[in-house]
Scaffold this active site. Structure first.
Site, PDB file in Angstrom:
ATOM      1  N   GLN A  88       0.812  -1.207   0.000  1.00  0.00           N
ATOM      2  CA  GLN A  88       0.000   0.000   0.000  1.00  0.00           C
ATOM      3  C   GLN A  88       0.851   1.266   0.000  1.00  0.00           C
ATOM      4  OE1 GLN A  88      -2.564  -0.511   3.396  1.00  0.00           O
ATOM      5  NE2 GLN A  88      -3.407  -2.415   2.594  1.00  0.00           N
ATOM      6  N   HIS A 137      -1.106   0.194   5.690  1.00  0.00           N
ATOM      7  CA  HIS A 137      -1.667   1.237   6.562  1.00  0.00           C
ATOM      8  C   HIS A 137      -0.732   2.431   6.769  1.00  0.00           C
ATOM      9  CE1 HIS A 137      -4.522  -1.964   8.520  1.00  0.00           C
ATOM     10  NE2 HIS A 137      -4.495  -2.023   7.191  1.00  0.00           N
ATOM     11  N   GLU A 174     -15.779   3.219   8.367  1.00  0.00           N
ATOM     12  CA  GLU A 174     -16.459   4.272   9.113  1.00  0.00           C
ATOM     13  C   GLU A 174     -16.449   5.612   8.393  1.00  0.00           C
ATOM     14  OE1 GLU A 174     -15.233   2.636  13.595  1.00  0.00           O
ATOM     15  OE2 GLU A 174     -14.668   4.658  12.959  1.00  0.00           O
ATOM     16  N   TYR A 194     -11.368   8.054  18.689  1.00  0.00           N
ATOM     17  CA  TYR A 194     -12.343   7.388  17.819  1.00  0.00           C
ATOM     18  C   TYR A 194     -12.365   5.873  17.996  1.00  0.00           C
ATOM     19  CZ  TYR A 194     -13.509  11.898  16.165  1.00  0.00           C
ATOM     20  OH  TYR A 194     -13.973  13.203  16.143  1.00  0.00           O
ATOM     21  N   TYR A 249      -9.690 -10.671  10.256  1.00  0.00           N
ATOM     22  CA  TYR A 249      -9.792 -11.330   8.958  1.00  0.00           C
ATOM     23  C   TYR A 249      -9.947 -12.831   9.112  1.00  0.00           C
ATOM     24  CZ  TYR A 249      -8.762  -6.852   6.929  1.00  0.00           C
ATOM     25  OH  TYR A 249      -8.830  -5.536   6.569  1.00  0.00           O
TER      26      TYR A 249
END
Length: 370
Positions: free
Chosen positions: A78, A140, A243, A253, A264
């Site tokens: 990523q 991430h 979200e 949060y 997963y």
């Protein structure tokens, strides 16, 4: 999650409204995994490609020659070159800002850098901020950039990755609850990378002064409403549990203590869906849409879109058109099919909504009334 961890797309149980689907007009093709876009004062568009290139689109035409002056980035998983944003006073200072993954597969982090852009090339590359923990793996990183009205900069930082990735003897995702760590947070910095003196944790012992909100998994959509000043964010859940959040300075949060996501492997991450002192999401998407770019519409081309959110989805290959009431409560959401992974969504200076698709032959498209 970004790529292969969910194969379905569906809105949450919010009311769906039946409205005409906007027309999706392709403007440019042949972009390799484009990630972010921004506009110069003259209307020229800059687009990042995740492998590490910046492209110029002028008058609807893609310049075949990439911009020079970028360093090597960690373009794996990523990671890579991510977001791009022009300084609010670009006409005076020529600064353009970037987020990117830096390092190796076993030790890497998200960085924020700026460079001067003369219309064709970048120079004076400066790293102004970097995540204060290195991590292993290529998951991430975040990482969106958005300017606040006071010309400070919000930057989203991912939590570092999924199990079994660890940091300091614990699952790395737990860093999202560590105020001393940038992982799993939104940070707010000045345009030179320093923390503003009025950030919420400046006077909190053992907290990093750049942190603005925390308890996030991996925010890849951030947008500020130019009328209300509200800050909206979309973040990836794990297996389900994506979200939409209304972000406020200093708030927690919840991730991973409070979540609608599951492992997963199928088990629970947490039995808690809500907790006093932690902010509840306004929308939960299960199955995942894998949210990415986000825009608040404040243009004049489509008056009926005023104040609406447009939230991109990678796995869903769509945009959720979200209508809000005056208080910011969600009234409805309607999917707009794009047909490719949606990486970024932004309102252009001309009042149209523009979209980048995350593909080897990625596209720049525009949404127009159907």
């Amino acid at each position: 999650m970004e790529s292969s961890e969910s194969s379905e797309a569906a809105p949450s149980n919010e009311l769906l409204t039946q409205v005409p689907t906007p027309q999706v007009v392709t403007l440019v093709e042949s972009l390799e995994h484009p990630w972010g876009l921004t506009w110069l004062p003259d209307g020229t568009m800059l687009v990042t490609e995740r492998p590490g290139r910046v492209r110029i689109i002028k008058d609807g035409v893609l310049d075949p020659t990439p911009v020079s002056g970028l360093p090597e980035v960690l373009a794996r998983g990523q990671g890579g070159l991510m977001d791009v944003s022009v300084h609010p006073q670009f006409a005076e200072n020529q600064w353009v800002y970037f987020t990117y993954a830096d390092g190796t597969g076993s030790a890497n982090r998200t960085r924020v850098a700026r460079a001067r852009f003369d219309g064709s090339d970048l120079s004076d590359w400066q790293v102004i901020f970097e995540v204060n923990r290195t991590k292993e793996g290529t998951q991430h990183f975040g990482s969106r950039l958005v300017w606040m009205p006071d010309s400070t900069l919000l930057v989203s930082i991912g939590d570092g990755g999924n199990p079994p990735v660890e940091l300091e003897g614990d699952l790395i995702r737990n860093q999202a609850q560590n105020l001393g760590s940038h992982l799993g947070s939104l940070v707010r910095i000045n345009d030179d990378g320093s923390p503003p003196a009025n950030n919420p944790f400046v006077d909190t012992a053992n907290a990093d002064p750049a942190i603005w909100s925390y308890g996030h998994r991996n925010i890849q959509g951030v947008a500020i409403d130019s009328v209300t000043g509200q800050v909206w964010a979309t973040e990836h859940g794990s297996k389900g549990g994506d979200e939409l959040n209304l972000i406020a300075a200093g708030e927690n949060y919840g991730w991973p203590i409070v979540t609608h996501s599951r492992e997963y492997s199928g088990g629970e991450i947490s039995s808690e869906r809500s907790r006093p002192g932690m902010v509840d999401p306004l929308i939960v998407w299960t199955p995942s849409i894998a949210p990415s770019g986000l825009a608040v519409y404040r243009g004049d081309r489509v008056p009926q879109w005023q104040g609406d959110l447009f939230a991109g989805g990678l796995v869903s290959q769509s945009i959720q058109h979200i209508k809000l009431d005056a208080s910011g409560a969600v009234l409805s959401q309607t999917p707009i099919d794009i047909g490719q992974r949606v990486r970024d969504v932004a309102q252009g200076p001309d009042g149209w909504i523009y979209v980048l698709t995350d593909e080897p032959n990625g596209r720049l498209v525009r949404l127009e009334p159907g």
